[in-house]
Scaffold this active site. Structure first.
Site, PDB file in Angstrom:
ATOM      1  N   GLU A  49       0.816  -1.224   0.000  1.00 34.65           N
ATOM      2  CA  GLU A  49       0.000   0.000   0.000  1.00 34.65           C
ATOM      3  C   GLU A  49       0.849   1.274   0.000  1.00 34.65           C
ATOM      4  O   GLU A  49       0.425   2.320  -0.508  1.00 34.65           O
ATOM      5  CB  GLU A  49      -0.944   0.000   1.194  1.00 34.65           C
ATOM      6  N   PHE A 111     -11.776  -7.485  13.753  1.00 32.38           N
ATOM      7  CA  PHE A 111     -10.656  -7.898  12.904  1.00 32.38           C
ATOM      8  C   PHE A 111     -10.276  -6.786  11.920  1.00 32.38           C
ATOM      9  O   PHE A 111     -11.133  -6.259  11.216  1.00 32.38           O
ATOM     10  CB  PHE A 111     -11.029  -9.166  12.133  1.00 32.38           C
ATOM     11  N   GLN A 112      -9.019  -6.417  11.907  1.00 34.73           N
ATOM     12  CA  GLN A 112      -8.454  -5.382  11.042  1.00 34.73           C
ATOM     13  C   GLN A 112      -9.117  -4.018  11.252  1.00 34.73           C
ATOM     14  O   GLN A 112      -9.228  -3.214  10.330  1.00 34.73           O
ATOM     15  CB  GLN A 112      -8.514  -5.788   9.562  1.00 34.73           C
ATOM     16  N   LYS A 161     -17.506  -0.952   5.658  1.00 35.13           N
ATOM     17  CA  LYS A 161     -17.939  -1.925   4.650  1.00 35.13           C
ATOM     18  C   LYS A 161     -19.457  -1.935   4.481  1.00 35.13           C
ATOM     19  O   LYS A 161     -19.966  -2.050   3.361  1.00 35.13           O
ATOM     20  CB  LYS A 161     -17.436  -3.321   5.035  1.00 35.13           C
ATOM     21  N   MET A 471      24.294   8.509   2.646  1.00 34.75           N
ATOM     22  CA  MET A 471      24.250   9.813   3.296  1.00 34.75           C
ATOM     23  C   MET A 471      24.515   9.678   4.797  1.00 34.75           C
ATOM     24  O   MET A 471      25.226  10.497   5.398  1.00 34.75           O
ATOM     25  CB  MET A 471      22.894  10.480   3.045  1.00 34.75           C
TER      26      MET A 471
END
Length: 562
Positions: A49, A111-112, A161, A471
């Site tokens: 993502e 969940f999630q 959802k 760097m």
């Protein structure tokens, strides 16, 4: 017309002119992905993502449109956060759509489940959690308006959802009504402030204009050029302002600040007037604030009122759009030539030319970047990751037009360059897109080689490998007595074989003499290509102004005459 929430989401995107989105599906966003099957919008399946957010960012920065990314709830949404923060720091208009668990289970540790609105609040310009399907269309209309107006930035729309599955009558608002949000005020010119600023310009003998990303984002290159040519004013640029004025223009000084050229920093040191358009006076360009342009008056123009007087006190602060105000300035000032001031800068330019020091055996980054520059800039977009290769690119690439150079400046996000190149190429199919990266940075999002390969995105990847987090190692060399703690990249893969495993052609170059032919072959290849350049392990970026130090303490310019 009655539609489901998911169908409304897709319809809103179409009505906003969205043709491409970047994302990764999951349970809480499945209704929207199902609705996409009946849409004309093309979805690019990334492999992480974070890559979706950076791709949407690269799309936005090179297209003048909002980039759109999609993720599911929980870890999908949190994986977007770095990309959203990157877009926020660099004022990039990104709209992120996230799935959320169903409304009845919000707050139950389902969940999630994660508080996307709360987590993304400091990393975005605005956010929505839409719990009523009847509010979806308005939220989308407002999100695009907020992302693109005023100081651009990312906006999140979090949609549970069950809201995606509910149905309602679809009506897309004709306009937005947001009390308290009035970016259009930035278009109103404060004539009194402009008059005071122009009086300072008239009086100045040694002016320098600092050009920030705001000039690029407002498409103000013609106005900038006309103004500085009228008053014979040299232009030093921030990292994001570099492409506003072509490198070849006689008034262009290139980048100032921590890794800025000696002549750009000297000009700022000796200036009696700083005219800042569209930059926030970031610490990377000012060094020690007490010594920054200490003998100069300051005019600061920015679209965001909170930036005025934030880091550097302005004698005249003006809130407004750079394009409008540059034209207003040009109209108000008298034409003036400053041959002595420009001749003095020219002497510094010849005395301290751009170069990569510490040239040893192996490939010199300067050779790489000069060969890329020779390709021309009219149909080219360059993205970079973050590190030494980024600073070499900023110093040495010949900038030719606005939005040519795309990089993570404010947040300094390693892993930005490759997915940003994906977005830039999708937005600009007729342009040559080159991602310049390092061996540390590319491994942050190297999985996006699959996105490149499966979608046949013809980006060219120029990878500089020095087997270090270069760097950080350079700072360890200078400020930690060469104690290279955890910066040696042991175990690097064979990048050419890795690219080949994804179906991408490539080549490895170890000798400087082979660079021109290799760059030519890479850039002319029909399809994606990875060019693996082996550079000396301890090659450094100079000049280097230590953090918080004055420009006079720049390493690599110890013998500078100021």
């Amino acid at each position: 017309m009655e539609l489901s929430g998911a169908q409304i989401m897709a319809k809103c995107l179409e009505l906003e002119g969205t043709k491409h989105i970047f994302g990764f599906p999951g349970g809480a966003i499945m209704p929207f992905y199902d609705a996409l099957m009946d849409s004309k919008i093309r979805h690019y399946l990334v492999r992480h993502e974070q890559g979706a957010a950076h791709a949407a960012d690269g799309y936005a920065r090179t297209s003048d449109k909002a980039g759109v990314c999609v993720a599911t709830s929980g870890p999908g949404a949190t994986n977007l956060v770095t990309g959203l923060a990157t877009a926020l720091m660099d004022c990039s208009p990104v709209v992120a759509i996230t799935g959320q668990v169903a409304c009845p289970v919000i707050g139950t540790d389902a969940f999630q489940e994660i508080d996307v609105f709360g987590i993304t609040l400091p990393a975005t310009k605005h956010g929505y959690l839409v719990k009523d399907v009847r509010d979806l269309a308005r939220a989308f209309k407002e999100a695009f308006h907020i992302a693109l107006s005023g100081r651009p930035g990312p906006v999140v729309i979090d949609v549970p959802k069950d809201v995606q599955n509910q149905k309602t009558e679809f009506v897309y608002p004709d306009e937005v009504n947001l009390p308290g949000y009035h970016p259009e005020e930035a278009e109103e010119v404060d004539e009194e402030a402009v008059a005071r600023a122009c009086e300072l310009v008239e009086r100045a003998e040694r002016p320098v204009l600092i050009c920030g990303g705001g000039v690029v984002y407002s498409n103000a290159t013609p106005e900038l050029t006309a103004f500085v040519e009228k008053i014979d004013c040299p232009v030093a640029a921030t990292l994001h302002g570099l492409s506003a004025l072509p490198t070849a223009h006689p008034l262009a000084l290139g980048m100032l600040g921590m890794h800025g050229s000696g002549y750009a920093n000297n000009a700022v040191l000796k200036a009696d007037l700083i005219i800042n358009f569209g930059s926030r006076f970031d610490d990377r360009i000012t060094g020690n604030l007490k010594t920054f342009a200490e003998n100069a008056k300051v005019i600061h123009v920015d679209i965001d009122p909170s930036e005025i007087d934030k880091n550097v006190r302005a004698d005249v602060g003006i809130v407004g759009d750079a394009k409008i105000l540059l034209e207003r300035f040009r109209e108000s000032v008298t034409e003036k030539k400053r041959p002595e001031w420009l001749a003095r800068i020219e002497r510094w330019r010849k005395q301290y030319p751009k170069k990569v020091l510490d040239e040893k055996d192996g490939v010199n980054p300067m050779t790489i970047l000069e060969c890329i520059s020779e390709r021309g800039t009219d149909d080219v977009i360059v993205t970079t990751d973050v590190g030494q290769h980024q600073m070499w690119s900023a110093q040495l690439l010949r900038q030719g037009r606005p939005r040519y150079f795309v990089t993570s400046g404010g947040l300094g996000t390693m892993g930005f360059g490759l997915p940003a190149a994906v977005g830039a190429q999708v937005a600009n199919p007729d342009k040559l897109v080159i991602a310049i990266t390092g061996d540390g940075s590319i491994q942050m999002n190297i999985q996006e080689l699959a996105t490149v390969s499966t979608n046949k995105i013809p980006v060219k990847i120029v990878l500089m490998e020095n087997k270090y987090l270069g760097m950080v190692r350079q700072w360890q060399e200078h400020f930690f007595d060469k104690r290279y703690s955890c910066t040696h990249l042991e175990g690097n893969p064979d990048f050419v074989k890795l690219a080949s495993a994804y179906g991408i052609a490539g080549a490895r170059v170890e000798r400087n003499a082979d660079v021109p032919a290799a760059i030519k072959k890479c850039l002319e290849h029909d399809g994606p290509y990875l060019l693996h350049m082996v550079i000396p392990e301890e090659t450094n970026v100079y000049p280097l102004v230590p953090s918080g130090a004055p420009f006079t303490e720049a390493i690599g310019l110890e013998d500078a005459v100021r």
